[in-house]
Write a protein that holds these residues in place. Structure first.
Motif, short mmCIF file in Angstrom:
data_model
loop_
_atom_site.label_atom_id
_atom_site.label_comp_id
_atom_site.label_asym_id
_atom_site.label_seq_id
_atom_site.Cartn_x
_atom_site.Cartn_y
_atom_site.Cartn_z
N ALA A 1 15.79 -1.64 -11.72
CA ALA A 1 14.58 -0.96 -11.32
C ALA A 1 14.46 0.23 -10.68
O ALA A 1 15.34 0.54 -9.81
CB ALA A 1 13.57 -2.00 -11.16
N ALA B 1 20.86 1.71 -9.93
CA ALA B 1 20.75 3.11 -9.45
C ALA B 1 20.01 3.19 -8.11
O ALA B 1 20.60 3.98 -6.77
CB ALA B 1 19.96 4.10 -10.30
N THR C 1 23.35 5.74 -9.98
CA THR C 1 23.44 6.73 -9.77
C THR C 1 24.13 6.80 -8.39
O THR C 1 24.54 5.76 -7.93
CB THR C 1 22.13 7.62 -9.32
OG1 THR C 1 21.26 6.52 -8.56
CG2 THR C 1 21.08 7.68 -10.55
C1 LIG Z 1 16.93 2.81 -12.09
C2 LIG Z 1 17.24 4.12 -12.33
N1 LIG Z 1 18.13 4.34 -13.32
C3 LIG Z 1 18.20 5.55 -13.86
C4 LIG Z 1 17.70 6.53 -13.06
C5 LIG Z 1 18.06 8.04 -13.39
O1 LIG Z 1 18.75 8.76 -12.65
P1 LIG Z 1 18.92 10.29 -12.93
O2 LIG Z 1 17.85 10.99 -12.21
O3 LIG Z 1 20.25 10.67 -12.25
O4 LIG Z 1 19.19 10.68 -14.42
C6 LIG Z 1 17.23 6.50 -12.12
C7 LIG Z 1 16.12 7.68 -11.40
O5 LIG Z 1 15.26 7.40 -10.69
C8 LIG Z 1 16.38 4.93 -11.69
O6 LIG Z 1 15.69 4.80 -10.65
#
Ligand SMILES: Cc1ncc(COP(=O)(O)O)c(C=O)c1O
Length: 412
Positions: A165, A193, A217
């Motif tokens: 999340a 992430a 990330t």
């Molecule tokens: C849980 C989650 N997945 C994926 C992402 C996407 O990452 P990016 O902004 O590097 O594409 C985010 C970004 O806030 C995130 O909170």
């Protein structure tokens, strides 16, 4: 033009130095991470993987990528790591592209419950290409409703269950998620992430032993360069690699991959464990301060680096939206972002909530005293929003606090 641009970079450096950053997904990368990101590795094309490139002259960058992969495996105790995903969203794109067919059914946490756009929102590719069934949180506890999730899994027999999340303050039960996924023969995919730095430091449980695939990330709690990574069980590694490149990306960003390796090494240092521990302690302290000041927190608090204030509870401030508060605090040098809260009736552009996180200010060295002070200032700003003198005094105090706690790296 060049001068103008570097002036802008300098202005941004000053903005970062002079404001308190409570954006839960941001952090300050170390000078070593910045140096690798700004290195000559940016000049090199290296389509393919170490030892299997489509370009000559890759003997050095092969070593860089191999180093990053091994450092990532060691940090997360993982079988297989791909470090080429350009970002979190690209990583998730590659995961779906690897293991799903167009139109396949997937369970994902809804955006208003705290999930991410790439977990099946209808305006995102994920919601357009795949048949996402959203799951949410329990109305009362505001925690993931695992019974509902299990029921949805039995009913829809998804190919994949996505967990993870952007705005959920509590730990997730990966064991239960894995059991639900196994019971319907679905893959379990966890997007860590937000929490990767806390997982790396062993402050909260890791999804890696339970999930078939984990994406992340590298720039949030992990404090590395802006980028993505994907971890899989060994048996899925070759399929995943093939769909990252040539499936959805071209040449890897070798400078960013080098910076990821730097961040993975930094995260294994004992001082990073102390840092990650302080991130969570600061978030819990700050959440409790808001609670004591009379604010309602989603789920009542936090186990991680972030928490959500629910502005629908109006006794402290009358009627205010997330957008109002984001703008109000921004004028006083405190940077937050508006966020929907569970069962929000406001649009994602307005919202009824504010998300706050402590990764960035903890990197600056803020401790209990400072985070309590910031929470009190935020309350004062909200209460005295029509009193320019009060707002001016608080803005000055915010600046002074920032001067006392300079960003420890900051070399550009
Ligand atoms: C849980 C989650 N997945 C994926 C992402 C996407 O990452 P990016 O902004 O590097 O594409 C985010 C970004 O806030 C995130 O909170």
């Amino acid at each position: 033009m060049k001068n103008n641009l570097f002036n802008l970079i300098d202005l941004e450096k000053r903005r970062q130095a002079s404001t308190v950053n409570l954006i839960a997904s941001e952090n300050y990368a170390s000078s070593a991470v910045l140096a690798a990101t700004g290195s000559v590795l940016t000049n090199k094309y290296a389509e393919g993987y170490p030892g299997r490139r489509y370009y000559g002259g890759c003997e050095i960058v092969d070593q860089v990528e191999t180093y990053a992969i091994e450092a990532g495996k060691k940090l997360f105790k993982a079988d297989h790591v791909n470090v080429q995903a350009h970002s979190g969203a690209s990583a998730n794109f590659a995961v779906y592209f690897s293991f799903l067919k167009l139109g396949d059914t997937v369970l994902g946490m809804s955006l208003t419950a705290g999930g991410h756009l790439t977990h099946g929102h209808h305006i995102n590719f994920s919601g357009k290409f795949y048949n996402f069934i959203p799951y949410g949180v329990d109305q009362e506890s505001e925690r993931i409703n695992y019974d509902q999730l299990e029921q949805l899994a039995q009913q829809h027999k998804p190919k994949m269950i996505v967990a993870g999340a952007s705005a959920y303050a509590r730990l997730m039960d990966y064991e239960r998620l894995a059991k639900i996924a196994q019971s319907v023969n679905a893959l379990l995919f966890v997007d860590m992430a937000h929490i990767a730095g806390l997982v790396a430091a062993d402050i909260i449980p890791s999804p890696v032993p339970w999930a078939d695939i984990v994406s992340s990330t590298t720039h949030k709690t992990l404090r590395g360069p802006r980028g993505g990574m994907i971890i899989t069980k060994q048996a899925l590694g070759a399929t995943l690699d093939k769909s990252v490149m040539p499936g959805c990306q071209g040449g890897p960003l070798m400078h960013v991959i080098a910076a990821k390796a730097v961040a993975f090494d930094e995260a294994r240092h004992p001082s990073f464990k102390t840092y990650a521990n302080n991130v969570v302690t600061n978030a819990i302290t700050m959440a409790k301060t808001f609670s004591d000041l009379g604010y309602r927190l989603v789920t009542g608090g936090t186990d991680t680096h972030l928490f959500l204030l629910d502005l629908r509870d109006t006794k402290n401030h009358g009627t205010l939206t997330g957008k109002d508060v984001e703008e109000l605090l921004g004028k006083c040098g405190i940077i937050v972002n508006r966020n929907t809260v569970p069962f929000d009736t406001q649009s994602p552009l307005i919202t009824s909530g504010i998300r706050m996180g402590t990764p960035a200010l903890t990197t600056r060295g803020f401790g209990k005293k400072e985070v309590e002070q910031v929470a009190v200032w935020i309350d004062d700003i909200i209460r005295h929003r029509n009193d320019d003198n009060q707002l001016e005094t608080i803005t000055d105090n915010v600046k002074k606090l920032c001067e006392q706690f300079p960003i420890p790296t900051g070399t550009l």
